[in-house]
Design an enzyme around this catalytic site. Structure first.
Site, PDB file in Angstrom:
ATOM      1  N   GLN A  73     138.837 117.402  39.579  1.00  0.00           N
ATOM      2  CA  GLN A  73     138.290 116.052  39.571  1.00  0.00           C
ATOM      3  C   GLN A  73     138.323 115.403  40.950  1.00  0.00           C
ATOM      4  OE1 GLN A  73     136.787 114.903  36.941  1.00  0.00           O
ATOM      5  NE2 GLN A  73     137.440 116.488  35.513  1.00  0.00           N
TER       6      GLN A  73
ATOM      7  N   CYS B  23     141.496 117.337  26.455  1.00  0.00           N
ATOM      8  CA  CYS B  23     142.371 118.451  26.844  1.00  0.00           C
ATOM      9  C   CYS B  23     143.624 117.939  27.555  1.00  0.00           C
ATOM     10  CB  CYS B  23     141.625 119.446  27.734  1.00  0.00           C
ATOM     11  SG  CYS B  23     140.268 120.291  26.921  1.00  0.00           S
TER      12      CYS B  23
ATOM     13  N   ASP C 194     145.499 121.201  41.017  1.00  0.00           N
ATOM     14  CA  ASP C 194     144.247 121.239  40.245  1.00  0.00           C
ATOM     15  C   ASP C 194     143.310 120.217  40.878  1.00  0.00           C
ATOM     16  OD1 ASP C 194     142.153 120.867  38.490  1.00  0.00           O
ATOM     17  OD2 ASP C 194     143.411 120.556  36.715  1.00  0.00           O
TER      18      ASP C 194
ATOM     19  N   LYS D  24     131.466 120.831  37.900  1.00  0.00           N
ATOM     20  CA  LYS D  24     131.769 119.413  38.046  1.00  0.00           C
ATOM     21  C   LYS D  24     131.319 118.874  39.402  1.00  0.00           C
ATOM     22  CE  LYS D  24     135.837 119.907  35.074  1.00  0.00           C
ATOM     23  NZ  LYS D  24     135.269 119.357  33.831  1.00  0.00           N
TER      24      LYS D  24
ATOM     25  N   HIS E 110     145.655 118.304  32.687  1.00  0.00           N
ATOM     26  CA  HIS E 110     144.738 118.992  31.773  1.00  0.00           C
ATOM     27  C   HIS E 110     145.475 120.197  31.192  1.00  0.00           C
ATOM     28  CE1 HIS E 110     141.282 121.516  30.609  1.00  0.00           C
ATOM     29  NE2 HIS E 110     140.529 120.437  30.691  1.00  0.00           N
TER      30      HIS E 110
END
Length: 417
Positions: free
Chosen positions: A214, A375, A211, A237, A134
């Site tokens: 997700q 993104c 990261d 999220k 991202h």
């Protein structure tokens, strides 16, 4: 329907999706006169009634600023806010004093970029990231590289959308001062081997940032077991309010890092000749935070803990298998990302149809999906496409919704071709 798709219809006995759906008020609404099929969960998740009620109750009964008042409301707000930190820390198995509360992953990564990386970078140094990241795990590194004279290196991926791990490890050369990787790709759903990467980074003395935006909504995460140095994730999220998230970092890093923002609440004492700062994590939390948002995020963690996370993961994998099988039945469809290990994110294109046109027409059928570059411009460039259509599922989605999505896709495809 294919045999694989038919097999995927069987839900794990331990997971009652109908009961879970009743906890999410928005899922019951209609859009353009059609029942809503919400398949944009990688963008933001829906919120259970318990989270909505908790935020409402905070404003009705406990609203006050945190850490600044000795009156009853101030104490209640502070307890609820710091209680959310405790819940989040427990959820990812982190010590509470190593968890910085942020507005989300983007702020968390920028904190590491400017507070940890920038003071340590110079000409000839490098930061390693990947082509599937991202923009939040690319742009901050480019900005600090420009200021320091360092460079940003990109590890390649294969045509299945998998990180070429051997090449990533080869690129961990001495000039690399920080390595970065997504736990799960927001476009491809690819699950990266974070433990292996962290182990190899540690062998070379290179800190690793992950990261986890997700990953946390879909799988149990234990930041200490992963072996990385920094782990960032986003509240909205994972069933929580927007404007919430966290950065976990090893205590030694937090103690060595200077504050990123200055102002109230991150100080120990301010004098005209200088300032001494609070201990981590509070020295990174200047100003009034999103108090109600974090109280709501704490309620989201409470909700997750009422569920069987393994059953959630199993159900989402069945949804993914069913959706993938159904989409493969469509002529002219190109899947973007077919990694061996994935979370329930599917990006694709239909020959002769623009992704944005498809998404617009699907919305008229009540189906919410995402179109665009997500993104992730470097990833789009790798696959030679300007955009994709992305369907991202969550544990409250159903097989019937997947079938409705495919039926709508067939319908709107006929209008465009």
């Amino acid at each position: 329907m294919s045999a694989i798709a038919a097999q995927a219809h069987a839900a794990p006995a331990a997971f009652d999706v109908a009961r879970v759906r009743a906890d999410f008020p928005l899922l019951a609404r209609s859009v353009h006169g059609k029942p809503l099929v919400y398949l944009d969960n990688a963008n933001t998740s829906q919120k259970p009634a318990s989270v909505i009620a908790t935020v409402d109750e905070h404003y009705r009964r406990h609203n006050a600023n945190v850490s600044r008042a000795v009156h009853q409301l101030g104490e209640e707000a502070t307890l609820a806010y710091e209680g959310a930190r405790d819940k989040l820390a427990r959820f990812v198995n982190a010590p509470r004093d190593e968890l910085v509360l942020t507005s989300g992953t983007t702020q968390a990564i920028n904190l590491v970029a400017y507070s940890y990386a920038l003071p340590r970078l110079g000409p000839g140094d490098a930061i390693l990231t990947t082509l599937m990241e991202h923009h939040a795990n690319i742009v901050p590194w480019q900005l600090v590289a420009q200021r320091s004279g360092a460079s940003v290196k990109f590890a390649p991926i294969n045509e299945r959308g998998e990180l070429i791990v051997e090449r990533y490890l080869e690129m961990l050369t001495p000039e690399v001062k920080l390595a970065c990787v997504a736990h799960v790709s927001n476009v491809l759903g690819t699950v990266n081997p974070v433990r292996e990467i962290a182990r190899e980074c540690a062998r070379r003395g290179i800190p690793l940032l992950v990261d986890g935006s997700q990953a946390v909504p879909h799988r149990p995460v234990d930041v200490q077991a992963l072996g990385c140095d920094f782990y960032a994730f986003t509240g909205h999220k994972m069933l929580g309010p927007t404007g919430t998230g966290a950065l976990w970092a090893r205590r030694s890093h937090l103690e060595a890092m200077p504050p990123f923002f200055g102002g109230g609440e991150m100080i120990r004492q301010v004098r005209v000749d200088g300032t001494t700062f609070a201990d981590p994590p509070h020295k990174f939390e200047a100003g009034t935070p999103n108090i109600a948002g974090f109280v709501g995020l704490g309620a989201a963690v409470d909700y997750y803990e009422t569920l069987d996370l393994d059953a959630i993961h199993a159900w989402e994998q069945q949804l993914l298998a069913h959706a993938t099988a159904r989409l493969r039945e469509l002529p002219g469809l190109r899947l973007i990302g077919e990694a061996a290990e994935k979370e329930p994110v599917i990006s694709f294109l239909l020959e002769g149809a623009q992704a944005t046109d498809l998404a617009t027409l699907l919305d008229l059928e009540g189906v919410a999906v995402r179109s665009g570059h997500h993104c992730a411009h470097p990833l789009m460039q790798h696959f030679g496409v300007p955009a994709t259509l992305r369907a991202s599922l969550a544990f409250y989605n159903t097989m019937e919704e997947v079938d409705a999505f495919v039926a709508a896709l067939l319908k709107v495809r006929k209008l465009l071709l």
